[in-house]
Write a protein that holds these residues in place. Structure first.
Motif, mmCIF file in Angstrom:
data_model
loop_
_atom_site.group_PDB
_atom_site.id
_atom_site.type_symbol
_atom_site.label_atom_id
_atom_site.label_comp_id
_atom_site.label_asym_id
_atom_site.label_seq_id
_atom_site.Cartn_x
_atom_site.Cartn_y
_atom_site.Cartn_z
ATOM 1 N N ILE A 156 0.842 -1.199 0.000
ATOM 2 C CA ILE A 156 0.000 0.000 0.000
ATOM 3 C C ILE A 156 0.879 1.252 0.000
ATOM 4 N N THR A 157 2.095 1.130 0.541
ATOM 5 C CA THR A 157 3.054 2.237 0.488
ATOM 6 C C THR A 157 4.236 1.782 -0.371
ATOM 7 N N PRO A 158 4.434 2.370 -1.528
ATOM 8 C CA PRO A 158 5.551 1.926 -2.363
ATOM 9 C C PRO A 158 6.870 2.100 -1.608
ATOM 10 N N THR A 159 7.777 1.123 -1.744
ATOM 11 C CA THR A 159 9.058 1.223 -1.024
ATOM 12 C C THR A 159 10.131 1.840 -1.928
ATOM 13 N N GLY A 160 11.217 2.274 -1.297
ATOM 14 C CA GLY A 160 12.297 2.934 -2.037
ATOM 15 C C GLY A 160 13.167 1.928 -2.779
ATOM 16 N N ASP A 161 14.122 2.466 -3.566
ATOM 17 C CA ASP A 161 14.967 1.613 -4.420
ATOM 18 C C ASP A 161 15.768 0.609 -3.604
ATOM 19 N N GLU A 162 16.269 1.080 -2.433
ATOM 20 C CA GLU A 162 17.151 0.199 -1.668
ATOM 21 C C GLU A 162 16.392 -1.037 -1.192
ATOM 22 N N ALA A 163 15.189 -0.801 -0.650
ATOM 23 C CA ALA A 163 14.384 -1.931 -0.166
ATOM 24 C C ALA A 163 14.002 -2.840 -1.329
ATOM 25 N N ASN A 164 13.674 -2.236 -2.461
ATOM 26 C CA ASN A 164 13.302 -3.053 -3.622
ATOM 27 C C ASN A 164 14.469 -3.925 -4.054
ATOM 28 N N ALA A 165 15.679 -3.359 -3.986
ATOM 29 C CA ALA A 165 16.866 -4.133 -4.387
ATOM 30 C C ALA A 165 17.074 -5.298 -3.424
ATOM 31 N N VAL A 166 16.829 -5.048 -2.131
ATOM 32 C CA VAL A 166 16.984 -6.129 -1.145
ATOM 33 C C VAL A 166 16.016 -7.256 -1.479
ATOM 34 N N LEU A 167 14.753 -6.881 -1.727
ATOM 35 C CA LEU A 167 13.748 -7.908 -2.033
ATOM 36 C C LEU A 167 14.167 -8.694 -3.283
ATOM 37 N N ALA A 168 14.638 -7.959 -4.288
ATOM 38 C CA ALA A 168 15.036 -8.629 -5.539
ATOM 39 C C ALA A 168 16.183 -9.601 -5.272
ATOM 40 N N SER A 169 17.080 -9.240 -4.337
ATOM 41 C CA SER A 169 18.240 -10.104 -4.076
ATOM 42 C C SER A 169 17.810 -11.460 -3.493
#
Ligand code: HEM
Ligand code: FES
Length: 782
Positions: A98-111
């Motif tokens: 519901i709240t879009p996350t920032g690039d850093e968090a997205n990169a962590v999830l992708a990892s």
């Protein structure tokens, strides 16, 4: 809302907004100041979502929230309409952040290779229903019964751990872990490190429905990523042993048969989302329920005294203070809800907890009433084709927890504390719930056998038959030959429910199995008293004989109700009341009400002879010339045909009496407008179901997307329940109208005595407890 600014109305927006902010909705409509302020991550919403949006529910039921970027919907009917149409209102955003996350968090999830995708709850048609159907069997009431002993044993042993301490945080010490253990068991997951899973699932909640601060986002992303990988590993292990018990293994087996329906992506995503769906919802729901009950000590006391009330209390807790406060949908085409234009692409926050407090659907909606008749109409489990599949497992767990607490710790009370919630829009329950009691007063110290007592669990929607209340017989008065009047009052000075003319109560005549309906005949204006008149029927089924032989002043009885299926339309120009014999009971209350309202009315009362007719003096004094007494032995039979020869404009006929009289009335009123004749039957004419004479038929459930077969030996009601579809019921013999369902197409073989002839001929509603299809298939709005 104050009225300092001009209200505005634009096309597609039927709402007068009151004071405005400078913002506009995506449709160009001004945003009210309240709507602009709306922030579900604030403490106000977290503490009490329905209270926080009360202003909206009352004045601006659908509004756009600029802070959230969502349209917020707050009323019952609007939310149900959204749930009904899962094509226009797609569930695909239900698990989106519901709240879009920032690039850093997205990169962590992708990892972590995080790829949570469609499960069931966020899957669109046509993929969703075949999958739901394929995976449904482990949720049937029959399948769920196997889990009951495990849940009970867990509840018992956890209470053992703290029962002598005098103080516990129920969330930390029980309510978090047991639903997690049950969820893992149900899913077929080995019991892993509970604390780690708890961290994971909170992270999932915050990631999906919360607003983590930028500095928290990375930690949340790591936890969610780990949860995802953990889910993948567990799934791999399960694939090695697909014959093991568990819903996930069931899914793996179904995948072999229907790989296009039960996909790999589904299984991995469900492995993770399923733990949260089955666990956190139930843990929170129980914590909310215990908190609510202890905040109402009188109600808690009643529950301790009568565990039969627990199933409905669970439902009322889930309505009043549920664990899912709001859900989401995505608009797929330009449409309207409640008269408000919603363009394709609009995101909706449907505040189900607000719908559950909507006065238009739940009378005295803020009142916490564990005997509420329609508590299970709440939308906390959603509705329609995506309605919670696990609702009956959750209900079972909650019943067992409450049963253990009320039996073993009836003296428990809330400790002083401030409740905190994990800030998010949807999953809601206190993080801690401190309670205390005096261990020296534990009932088990006096009676150790109490530990093992158990009340059978009700699987499915609660039965109204269990919702009883005690009353005391204040007086028994003979009112005619063979008729006694009972005056019933509350045993402890607590008010009895108010009632309206035409209502009845069910009295347990000696045992719960012998429950009989009696109409209320006193004065609806007299608070705290219920009066019934009982005719001794020697040929009857034993209820009236028991009342006449056994009941005396000072006795305690158990009753259900009052309920009203025979309502007086108080806006009528004229009412014609017709009573035969003991049928005077509801009719006398109606005539009294008509008089109090200043309505034009007449009252015709027939009987064999005056000695056997109740209330004659009282009626004569009250109604004077409006009363016509027709005693057969005086040769003054009531000529119904002459009485009703000409329809009277704006009038209705209300009748109660023997079946023959009611049937004759139907004929006499043939020329009257549809619905002008209202009747109340005493007894059902329903024969028991004879499978050798019945036809099987199918019902298509439009809202749920299911087809249910009704075999010759089963009622529609029980077939629906076996398919996990909730339908309320009461008499289950075609008398009361509470199991009415809407029919969208097909012809009904009506067997109830509730519907009028024109209603039967319209074939647009039926009583599920007794009526069947004439042939083929019926389509129902369920
Ligand atoms: C769906 C609430 C317990 C499994 C849902 C939905 C809600 C919900 C709001 C979405 C409904 C919709 O979109 O119409 C709750 C609450 C619970 C609870 C309040 C406890 C008090 C459980 C349990 C399980 C479970 C114990 C599993 C064992 C599911 C599943 C769905 C679902 C599989 C998806 C159904 C579909 O989309 O077809 N639940 N739930 N839930 N729930 Fe529950
Ligand atoms: Fe009463 Fe069906 S339950 S009519």
């Amino acid at each position: 809302m104050s009225d300092t600014a001009m209200p505005s109305r634009t096309s597609g927006c039927p709402v007068a907004h009151g004071p405005l902010s400078s913002e506009r909705t995506p449709t160009g409509c001004p945003v009210s100041a309240r709507a602009a302020e709306f922030d579900p991550f604030e403490d106000g919403y977290q503490q009490d979502p329905p209270e926080y949006v009360r202003w909206a529910r009352e004045k601006e039921p659908i509004f756009f929230s600029p802070k959230l970027g969502y349209w917020v919907i707050t009323r019952y009917d609007d939310i149900k309409a959204v749930f009904r149409d899962n094509i226009t209102f797609s569930p695909s955003n239900a698990l989106e952040k519901i709240t879009p996350t920032g690039d850093e968090a997205n990169a962590v999830l992708a990892s972590y290779g995080f790829a949570l995708n469609r499960t069931l709850v966020n899957e669109d048609e046509p993929a969703h229903m075949p999958r739901r159907r394929a995976l449904m069997d482990p949720f049937t009431p029959e399948a769920l019964r196997h889990h009951e002993p495990m849940v009970r044993e867990l509840a018992r042993s956890y209470v053992d751990r703290f029962i002598d301490d005098g103080r516990a945080d129920l969330v930390d010490q029980m309510l978090w872990e047991i639903p997690l253990t049950v969820a893992l068991h149900f899913l077929g997951v080995p019991e892993e490190d509970m604390d780690t899973l708890r961290k994971y699932s909170i992270a999932h909640t915050v990631n999906t429905w919360g607003r983590p601060k930028p500095e928290e986002q990375v930690a949340v992303a790591h936890a969610v990523g780990n949860f995802w990988q953990y889910a993948g590993k567990v799934l791999e292990k399960m694939r090695q042993d697909p014959d093991a018990p568990g819903w996930m293994q069931y899914g793996i087996r179904k995948q072999k048969l229907h790989p296009e329906v039960v996909t790999d992506s589904y299984l991995h995503s469900m492995m993770m989302a399923g733990i949260v769906a089955a666990h956190e919802t139930t843990a929170n729901a129980t914590a909310n329920a215990v908190k609510l009950l202890l905040q109402h000590p009188q109600v808690w006391q009643e529950l301790c005294e009568d565990p039969g009330l627990i199933p409905n209390a669970v439902e009322e807790c889930v309505r009043h203070n549920g664990s899912v406060a709001a859900w989401r949908r995505l608009v797929t085409r330009d449409t309207q809800v409640g008269g408000v234009d919603l363009p394709a692409g609009s995101r909706l926050l449907i505040v189900t907890s607000s719908a559950n407090h909507d006065e238009a659907h739940f009378s005295d909606a803020d009142l916490f009433d564990i005997r509420r008749d329609n508590a299970s109409d709440h939308l906390t489990f959603g509705y329609g084709s995506h309605q919670c599949m696990g609702k009956n497992l959750a209900r079972m767990e909650m019943q067992i927890f409450l049963e253990e607490f009320t039996r073993r710790l009836p003296h428990m009370r809330l400790s002083e504390q401030r409740f905190s919630y994990v800030p998010n829009t949807s999953f809601r329950g206190p993080e801690h719930l401190w309670v205390e009691w005096d261990p020296a007063a534990n009932p088990e110290r006096r009676n150790p056998a109490l530990r093992a007592v158990q009340v059978p669990v009700r699987i499915g929607e609660p039965s109204r038959h269990a919702i009883t209340r005690p009353v005391v017989v204040e007086r028994v008065t003979p009112v005619a030959e063979g008729i006694v009047k009972l005056r019933l009052v509350s045993p402890d000075g607590k008010p009895l429910p108010r009632w309206t003319a035409g209502s009845h109560i069910d009295v347990e005549c000696g045992s719960p199995e012998r429950s009989r309906q009696y109409s209320l005949c006193g004065d609806p204006g007299e608070a705290g008293v219920l009066e019934i008149a009982v005719l001794h029927e020697p040929e009857g089924r034993g209820g009236s004989a028991w009342v006449h032989a056994q009941v005396k002043a000072g006795d305690r009885l158990r009753i259900r109700g009052p309920r009203n299926h025979f309502r007086l339309d108080e806006s009528l120009a004229k009412a014609i009341f017709i009573a035969g014999g003991i049928g005077i009971t509801p009719v006398s209350a109606m005539a009294r009400r008509a008089k109090a309202l200043g309505m034009d009315y007449e009252l015709h009362y027939s009987g064999r002879n005056r000695a056997r007719m109740a209330f004659l003096d009282e009626l004569a004094a009250l109604h004077g010339e409006r009363l016509q007494v027709h005693a057969s032995d005086e040769g003054r039979r009531c000529d119904l045909r002459a009485l009703l020869a000409e329809p009277v404009a704006g009038a209705q006929v209300y009748a109660c009496g023997p079946l023959r009289m009611l049937e004759a009335l139907e004929d006499c009123c043939a020329a009257w407008p549809e619905g002008a004749l209202r009747v109340e039957h005493f007894e059902s004419t329903l024969a028991t179901l004879d499978p050798s004479k019945e036809q099987a038929f199918e019902v298509e459930l439009k809202d749920s997307g299911l087809v249910v077969n009704v075999p010759p030996g089963q009622t529609l009601l029980s077939a629906l329940r076996a398919a996990n579809v909730d339908v309320q019921s009461d008499c289950e013999e075609g008398l009361c109208g509470s199991c009415e369902v809407r029919v969208l197409s097909g012809k009904v073989d009506h067997r109830d005595v509730v519907l009028t002839r024109p209603e039967r001929e319209a074939h647009n509603k039926m009583m599920a407890c007794c009526s069947r299809a004439c042939e083929g298939r019926l389509v129902l709005e369920l």
